[in-house]
Design a protein around this motif. Structure first.
Motif, PDB file in Angstrom:
ATOM      1  N   TYR A  53       0.871  -1.171   0.000  1.00 18.89           N
ATOM      2  CA  TYR A  53       0.000   0.000   0.000  1.00 18.89           C
ATOM      3  C   TYR A  53       0.907   1.219   0.000  1.00 18.89           C
ATOM      4  N   LYS A  61      -2.010   6.812   3.625  1.00 20.24           N
ATOM      5  CA  LYS A  61      -1.696   5.409   3.888  1.00 20.24           C
ATOM      6  C   LYS A  61      -1.949   5.034   5.344  1.00 20.24           C
ATOM      7  N   SER A  62      -1.342   5.780   6.257  1.00 20.21           N
ATOM      8  CA  SER A  62      -1.484   5.452   7.680  1.00 20.21           C
ATOM      9  C   SER A  62      -2.922   5.615   8.148  1.00 20.21           C
ATOM     10  N   ILE A  65      -4.737   2.468   7.238  1.00 23.49           N
ATOM     11  CA  ILE A  65      -4.365   1.379   8.152  1.00 23.49           C
ATOM     12  C   ILE A  65      -5.079   1.543   9.494  1.00 23.49           C
ATOM     13  N   LYS A  66      -5.168   2.787   9.969  1.00 19.95           N
ATOM     14  CA  LYS A  66      -5.831   3.032  11.251  1.00 19.95           C
ATOM     15  C   LYS A  66      -7.332   2.763  11.176  1.00 19.95           C
ATOM     16  N   VAL A  99      -0.612  -5.419  14.384  1.00 17.72           N
ATOM     17  CA  VAL A  99      -0.324  -4.108  13.821  1.00 17.72           C
ATOM     18  C   VAL A  99       1.061  -3.649  14.263  1.00 17.72           C
ATOM     19  N   PHE A 101       3.342  -0.203  13.821  1.00 19.87           N
ATOM     20  CA  PHE A 101       3.554   1.165  13.345  1.00 19.87           C
ATOM     21  C   PHE A 101       5.008   1.527  13.603  1.00 19.87           C
ATOM     22  N   PHE A 177      -0.906  -5.871   9.707  1.00 20.30           N
ATOM     23  CA  PHE A 177      -0.758  -4.531   9.142  1.00 20.30           C
ATOM     24  C   PHE A 177       0.638  -4.025   9.502  1.00 20.30           C
ATOM     25  N   ASP A 179       3.164  -0.867   9.009  1.00 16.03           N
ATOM     26  CA  ASP A 179       3.348   0.520   8.580  1.00 16.03           C
ATOM     27  C   ASP A 179       4.811   0.891   8.803  1.00 16.03           C
ATOM     28  N   GLU A 180       5.593   0.946   7.734  1.00 17.30           N
ATOM     29  CA  GLU A 180       7.034   1.211   7.781  1.00 17.30           C
ATOM     30  C   GLU A 180       7.753   0.229   8.719  1.00 17.30           C
ATOM     31  N   THR A 211       2.754  -0.935   4.208  1.00 14.81           N
ATOM     32  CA  THR A 211       3.000   0.423   3.730  1.00 14.81           C
ATOM     33  C   THR A 211       4.449   0.768   4.020  1.00 14.81           C
ATOM     34  N   THR A 212       5.134   1.298   3.026  1.00 11.68           N
ATOM     35  CA  THR A 212       6.542   1.620   3.189  1.00 11.68           C
ATOM     36  C   THR A 212       6.994   2.553   2.075  1.00 11.68           C
TER      37      THR A 212
END
Length: 325
Positions: A53, A61-62, A65-66, A99, A101, A177, A179-180, A211-212
Motif C-alpha cells: 500500500y 496510507k497510515s 491502516i488506522k 499491527v 507502526f 498490518f 506501517d514502515e 505500507t513503506t
C-alpha cells in the motif's frame, strides 16, 4: 477477507499565523480548515495476499491502516474485515490482527522486552503452551535471543522494530498490518524481516498489508500494489503489470577486447564508453535485449555482459508523475 467501500475521512486542522499577536488572538478565536485524508477509497484483499500500500507522504496510507485496524472511525463508507466492522467490533476483531507502526510502540518502555511479551500474552489470553511455542519461534527467527531481557528504552531502533514485529504476532493473527516495518533496520535485519514475513505468509496464510517508502520491501514481498495520492486511490494492480507498463528500460554493460570504434545501435543510448567497456540504456519497446547483444557480439569480441532491469524506485516515480502526486 478485507472489503472497503467508499471510505472517506477528514480532519479539522487549526490555522494560525506566527507571532505573539496571532498567538494572543488564537486564545479567543481560531480558524480551521478541513483536510481530506481519504476520499472514497474502495478495494478488496483476499486471504493470503501480500499487498503493498504505497504513496507519497500525506497520501493517506497510515489513515487507511488506522481505519482498517479500528483505531479511527471514517466519516462515511463501509469496512468489513473477516465479517467484523473494525471500529464497532474491536474486542473480537483485534484478536485476529497484528499491527506494527514504525513510529509507535506497543512495548512497555522501562521493562525488559520479555515482560512486554508476557503482558501481551495475558491481554490476548494466549494459552501458555501455544505462547511458548510461538515466542520460541519468533525469538529464533528474528534473532532476539540477546535482547529479550533488555529494557526497551535501551534498544536501538532496529532492535526495537524486530521486537515490535514479534509482539504483533504473539497471538497468531490472521491479518498483519505493517506501517514502515523496516524503518531504521540495517541491511541484514531487513533481509531477515522480509524472509520472516514471507515465511508466515506461506506457512500460516497470514494476509499482509504493507505500507513503506522502501520500494525494495515492496519488490521483495508484494505481488500486488495499491497506490494512493492526496487521499484518492489511483492504481490497484499487479507489480508485474507496472513493470511491463513503465519498466521498458534495461541497462546492458558489455566488456570486450580493446577497440576504439564507437558503438551505435538503434533503440539504445550510450551512457558510458571506453575502448574496453560500454554501458547502454536499452528501450525494449524499440529493440529486444537479445538483438542488442547479438549486434554487440557482431561488432566486438565480448568478454562479459551484464543486464540490469530498471529499479523499482524509478518505476514508482514514473507512476507518481503520471498521476501528478
Amino acid at each position: 477477507m478485507i472489503q472497503l467501500e467508499g471510505i472517506t475521512k477528514s480532519y479539522k486542522v487549526a490555522k494560525r499565523a506566527t507571532g505573539l499577536k496571532q498567538a494572543a488572538k488564537a486564545l479567543f478565536y481560531r480558524e480551521h480548515t478541513m483536510v481530506n485524508a481519504l476520499k472514497d477509497i474502495s478495494f478488496s484483499i483476499n486471504q493470503g495476499e501480500i499487498v503493498g500500500y504505497i504513496g507519497p507522504n500525506g497520501a493517506g496510507k497510515s489513515t487507511t491502516i488506522k481505519v482498517m485496524s479500528g483505531i479511527l472511525v471514517p466519516d462515511t463508507g463501509k469496512c468489513t474485515i473477516m465479517g467484523y466492522t473494525p471500529w464497532k467490533d474491536r474486542t473480537q476483531y483485534v484478536k485476529n490482527i497484528g499491527v506494527v507502526f514504525g513510529q509507535r510502540s506497543q512495548l512497555w518502555w522501562d521493562v525488559p522486552v520479555m515482560d512486554s511479551f508476557e503482558l501481551l500474552k495475558d491481554i490476548y489470553k494466549v494459552p501458555q503452551q501455544e505462547y511458548k511455542s510461538t515466542i520460541g519461534q519468533l525469538i529464533q527467527t528474528l534473532e532476539l535471543q540477546e535482547i529479550v531481557n533488555t529494557p526497551v528504552r535501551q534498544l536501538s531502533l532496529g532492535q526495537r522494530m524486530r521486537c515490535e514485529i514479534a509482539a504483533s504476532l504473539i497471538h497468531n493473527p490472521k491479518i498483519l498490518f505493517l506501517d514502515e516495518p523496516t524503518i531504521g533496520l540495517d541491511a541484514v535485519s531487513k533481509i531477515a524481516v522480509r524472509q520472516f514475513i514471507k515465511t508466515i505468509n506461506k506457512e500460516k496464510g497470514v494476509t499482509v498489508i504493507l505500507t513503506t517508502h522502501d520500494m525494495n520491501d515492496i519488490e521483495a514481498l508484494a505481488d500486488r500494489v495499491i497506490l494512493v495520492g492526496k487521499g484518492s486511490l489511483l492504481y490497484d494492480g499487479q507489480l508485474e503489470e507496472l513493470r511491463k507498463r513503465f519498466g521498458t528500460k534495461k541497462i546492458i554493460t558489455a566488456d570486450y577486447q580493446k577497440n576504439r570504434n564507437q558503438i551505435d545501435i538503434p533503440g539504445t543510448a550510450t551512457l558510458s564508453w571506453s575502448p574496453e567497456r560500454v554501458i547502454l540504456s536499452v528501450d525494449t519497446a524499440q529493440i529486444k535485449t537479445s538483438d542488442v547483444i547479438t549486434q554487440l557480439s557482431n561488432q566486438r569480441d565480448l568478454t562479459d555482459v551484464t543486464i540490469e532491469t530498471q529499479p523499482i524506485e524509478d518505476i514508482i516515480v514514473q507512476l507518481y508523475k503520471e498521476y501528478q502526486i
